[in-house]
Motif scaffolding. Structure first.
Motif, PDB file in Angstrom:
ATOM      1  N   UNK A  31       0.815  -1.208   0.000  1.00 15.65           N
ATOM      2  CA  UNK A  31       0.000   0.000   0.000  1.00 15.65           C
ATOM      3  C   UNK A  31       0.848   1.257   0.000  1.00 15.65           C
ATOM      4  N   UNK A  32       2.154   1.086  -0.251  1.00 14.67           N
ATOM      5  CA  UNK A  32       3.066   2.221  -0.194  1.00 14.67           C
ATOM      6  C   UNK A  32       3.744   2.528  -1.512  1.00 14.67           C
ATOM      7  N   UNK A  33       4.393   3.695  -1.554  1.00 16.18           N
ATOM      8  CA  UNK A  33       5.208   4.117  -2.699  1.00 16.18           C
ATOM      9  C   UNK A  33       6.660   4.157  -2.231  1.00 16.18           C
ATOM     10  N   UNK A  34       7.524   3.479  -2.968  1.00 17.57           N
ATOM     11  CA  UNK A  34       8.938   3.450  -2.594  1.00 17.57           C
ATOM     12  C   UNK A  34       9.677   4.616  -3.250  1.00 17.57           C
ATOM     13  N   UNK A  35      10.464   5.324  -2.424  1.00 19.01           N
ATOM     14  CA  UNK A  35      11.312   6.420  -2.905  1.00 19.01           C
ATOM     15  C   UNK A  35      12.759   5.959  -2.895  1.00 19.01           C
ATOM     16  N   UNK A  36      13.445   6.162  -4.005  1.00 19.00           N
ATOM     17  CA  UNK A  36      14.891   5.936  -4.075  1.00 19.00           C
ATOM     18  C   UNK A  36      15.515   7.231  -4.575  1.00 19.00           C
ATOM     19  N   UNK A  37      16.293   7.887  -3.723  1.00 17.68           N
ATOM     20  CA  UNK A  37      16.926   9.151  -4.103  1.00 17.68           C
ATOM     21  C   UNK A  37      18.426   8.950  -4.301  1.00 17.68           C
ATOM     22  N   UNK A  38      18.925   9.360  -5.465  1.00 12.06           N
ATOM     23  CA  UNK A  38      20.369   9.366  -5.743  1.00 12.06           C
ATOM     24  C   UNK A  38      20.725  10.759  -6.256  1.00 12.06           C
ATOM     25  N   UNK A  39      22.002  10.979  -6.515  1.00 12.66           N
ATOM     26  CA  UNK A  39      22.406  12.293  -7.028  1.00 12.66           C
ATOM     27  C   UNK A  39      21.989  12.493  -8.483  1.00 12.66           C
ATOM     28  N   UNK A  40      21.498  11.423  -9.146  1.00 18.07           N
ATOM     29  CA  UNK A  40      20.990  11.561 -10.519  1.00 18.07           C
ATOM     30  C   UNK A  40      19.503  11.930 -10.553  1.00 18.07           C
ATOM     31  N   UNK A  41      18.770  11.530  -9.490  1.00 16.87           N
ATOM     32  CA  UNK A  41      17.350  11.836  -9.464  1.00 16.87           C
ATOM     33  C   UNK A  41      16.607  10.985  -8.458  1.00 16.87           C
ATOM     34  N   UNK A  77       6.559   5.148   1.660  1.00 14.25           N
ATOM     35  CA  UNK A  77       5.561   5.978   2.334  1.00 14.25           C
ATOM     36  C   UNK A  77       4.152   5.512   1.970  1.00 14.25           C
ATOM     37  N   UNK A  78       3.219   5.530   2.933  1.00 14.79           N
ATOM     38  CA  UNK A  78       1.837   5.086   2.667  1.00 14.79           C
ATOM     39  C   UNK A  78       1.215   5.905   1.534  1.00 14.79           C
ATOM     40  N   UNK A  79       0.776   5.220   0.487  1.00 15.13           N
ATOM     41  CA  UNK A  79       0.316   5.897  -0.732  1.00 15.13           C
ATOM     42  C   UNK A  79      -0.916   6.757  -0.492  1.00 15.13           C
ATOM     43  N   UNK A  80      -1.923   6.195   0.171  1.00 14.45           N
ATOM     44  CA  UNK A  80      -3.216   6.866   0.275  1.00 14.45           C
ATOM     45  C   UNK A  80      -3.078   8.270   0.871  1.00 14.45           C
ATOM     46  N   UNK A  81      -2.338   8.383   1.966  1.00 15.80           N
ATOM     47  CA  UNK A  81      -2.172   9.679   2.627  1.00 15.80           C
ATOM     48  C   UNK A  81      -1.216  10.568   1.836  1.00 15.80           C
ATOM     49  N   UNK A  82      -0.121   9.992   1.369  1.00 18.61           N
ATOM     50  CA  UNK A  82       0.916  10.782   0.709  1.00 18.61           C
ATOM     51  C   UNK A  82       0.398  11.414  -0.592  1.00 18.61           C
ATOM     52  N   UNK A  83      -0.395  10.652  -1.372  1.00 22.28           N
ATOM     53  CA  UNK A  83      -0.963  11.184  -2.617  1.00 22.28           C
ATOM     54  C   UNK A  83      -1.800  12.429  -2.333  1.00 22.28           C
ATOM     55  N   UNK A  84      -2.621  12.370  -1.295  1.00 26.96           N
ATOM     56  CA  UNK A  84      -3.519  13.489  -0.983  1.00 26.96           C
ATOM     57  C   UNK A  84      -2.773  14.681  -0.400  1.00 26.96           C
ATOM     58  N   UNK A  85      -1.792  14.417   0.471  1.00 24.36           N
ATOM     59  CA  UNK A  85      -1.130  15.524   1.155  1.00 24.36           C
ATOM     60  C   UNK A  85      -0.253  16.332   0.216  1.00 24.36           C
ATOM     61  N   UNK A  86       0.411  15.659  -0.748  1.00 27.60           N
ATOM     62  CA  UNK A  86       1.289  16.388  -1.673  1.00 27.60           C
ATOM     63  C   UNK A  86       0.483  17.392  -2.490  1.00 27.60           C
ATOM     64  N   UNK A  87      -0.723  16.997  -2.945  1.00 26.04           N
ATOM     65  CA  UNK A  87      -1.565  17.916  -3.728  1.00 26.04           C
ATOM     66  C   UNK A  87      -1.925  19.167  -2.922  1.00 26.04           C
ATOM     67  N   UNK A  88      -2.011  19.023  -1.596  1.00 20.49           N
ATOM     68  CA  UNK A  88      -2.523  20.111  -0.755  1.00 20.49           C
ATOM     69  C   UNK A  88      -1.418  20.943  -0.113  1.00 20.49           C
TER      70      UNK A  88
END
Length: 380
Positions: A31-41, A77-88
């Motif tokens: 139910x989550x979205x995985x974030x992978x951050x590197x110096x390329x993106x 990060x939990x998708x349901x909450x994160x999707x809504x909060x970023x828009x707002x």
């Protein structure tokens, strides 16, 4: 992990990948979205049992700085909450910082949010696909082929293989076929690939193809398609879309399509669709969807439906061409309308072999598509 990223680009990527998150996941990590951050993106990934979607946000796009990664890392990060909060969120920039035990701080303007993240090591690994051979399809063509076939796929899980659309590639021609045993839709198109490359019995869920179609950009883009043993990968812009191939063998539908007809009609597509649409309203009230079509001696055809409570609708239509024997036939008007709505030709051909043989519908402008509907056996 610590980064600052533009809100619009992050929101676009989240909207893409969130289509692969399950609203009721069997395990929380799905139910989550995985974030992978590197110096390329920054790479965002979401996955369920059937599809996986990955979207990449580069740190720069030309002169535009999209993201600044101070500390590479990963979190889910939990998708349901994160999707809504970023828009707002109030500011054009968002700062994300992951601390011990995956505790995640999200800051934007006056907002300061603490979020409990999940361990990225528990997130499923995306399938490894050998990309030695692929086909390239224009995005608008792929969307059109899906639209013109997916509606005829079955919605019943009793025959899972029929809930998908069959893909075959032969001599540079890609063919889609779908059927629910009562109707059939097919569409063919030449595609950019090695002429010797071929595949068969690739069946992709209709629901998955609808989601894929929503992801393909409306502007002119190319979609690279890679077929593996049990997965298909679609590559477009900065998005990767993985789909599971349905198990089983799709039935051979070629034998049920008649080549010769007792009665042949050529009709104006829009006028026929409008007439059947009006007759459908009455047949829908009767909950049968049955509409009747009959040829007449004066060169017209009669389209009719009736309801024991409401009455009767009768339409008369001119035909551009009518050859063969007189005909009376009954069919499911909803199935007929579904087919007529996706025919991209001013006039269409309808072929009949008799009251109980399959009805064939084709555009007159080209041979790219074909629709089949089984008639109803009725009394009277």
């Amino acid at each position: 992990m610590k980064l600052t990223i533009r809100k619009d680009e992050l929101n676009d990527a989240i909207q893409h990948v969130s289509k692969a998150t399950s609203p009721r996941p069997t395990i929380p990590i799905l139910g989550g979205i995985k974030f992978d951050a590197t110096h390329q993106g920054v790479t965002l990934t979401a996955s369920d049992a059937d599809i996986s979607i990955q979207s990449f946000i580069p740190v720069e796009d030309g002169d535009l700085v999209i993201a600044k990664v101070d500390k590479p890392g990963s979190v889910v990060l939990p998708s349901k909450f994160f999707v809504e909060i970023v828009k707002k969120l109030p500011s054009d920039e968002i700062e994300i910082e992951v601390r011990e035990h995956h505790q995640t701080m999200i800051r934007s303007g006056s907002s300061d949010i603490q979020m409990l993240g999940l361990d990225p090591e528990e997130f499923p690994v995306l399938p490894t696909i050998e990309e030695s051979e692929s086909i390239t399809v224009p995005g608008d063509l792929l969307k059109s082929m899906i639209r013109q076939t997916v509606f005829a796929a079955s919605t019943s899980e009793q025959t899972p293989i029929l809930t998908g659309v069959l893909w075959n590639l032969h001599e540079g021609e890609l063919k889609f076929v779908s059927t629910d045993r009562h109707r059939l839709a097919s569409r063919v198109a030449p595609v950019d690939c090695d002429p010797s490359y071929r595949f068969s019995n690739i069946v992709i869920s209709g629901k998955t193809l609808v989601e894929l179609s929503r992801l393909v950009p409306d502007e002119n883009c190319k979609v690279d398609i890679v077929v593996a043993d049990n997965q298909v990968l679609f590559k477009m812009n900065q998005v990767l879309f993985y789909s599971r191939i349905l198990d089983g063998t799709y039935p051979d539908t070629s034998k049920i399509i008649p080549k010769e007809f007792q009665t042949e009609l050529v009709l104006h597509t829009k006028k026929l669709m409008d007439a059947i649409d009006r007759a459908y309203l009455m047949s829908r009230e009767e909950k049968t969807n049955i509409v009747r079509l009959a040829t007449q001696d004066d060169g017209l055809i009669e389209i009719s439906s009736s309801s024991t409570e409401l009455g009767r609708v009768t339409e008369h239509l001119e035909v551009k061409q009518l050859t063969g024997e007189p005909l009376r036939i009954a069919f499911n008007s909803k199935y007929m309308l579904d087919a007529l709505k996706v025919i991209d030709s001013e006039y269409l051909f309808i072929g009949f072999r008799g009251a109980m043989s399959p009805i064939i519908i084709k555009p007159t402008d080209h041979d790219n598509s074909l629709h089949l509907i089984l008639p109803y056996r009725t009394t009277g």
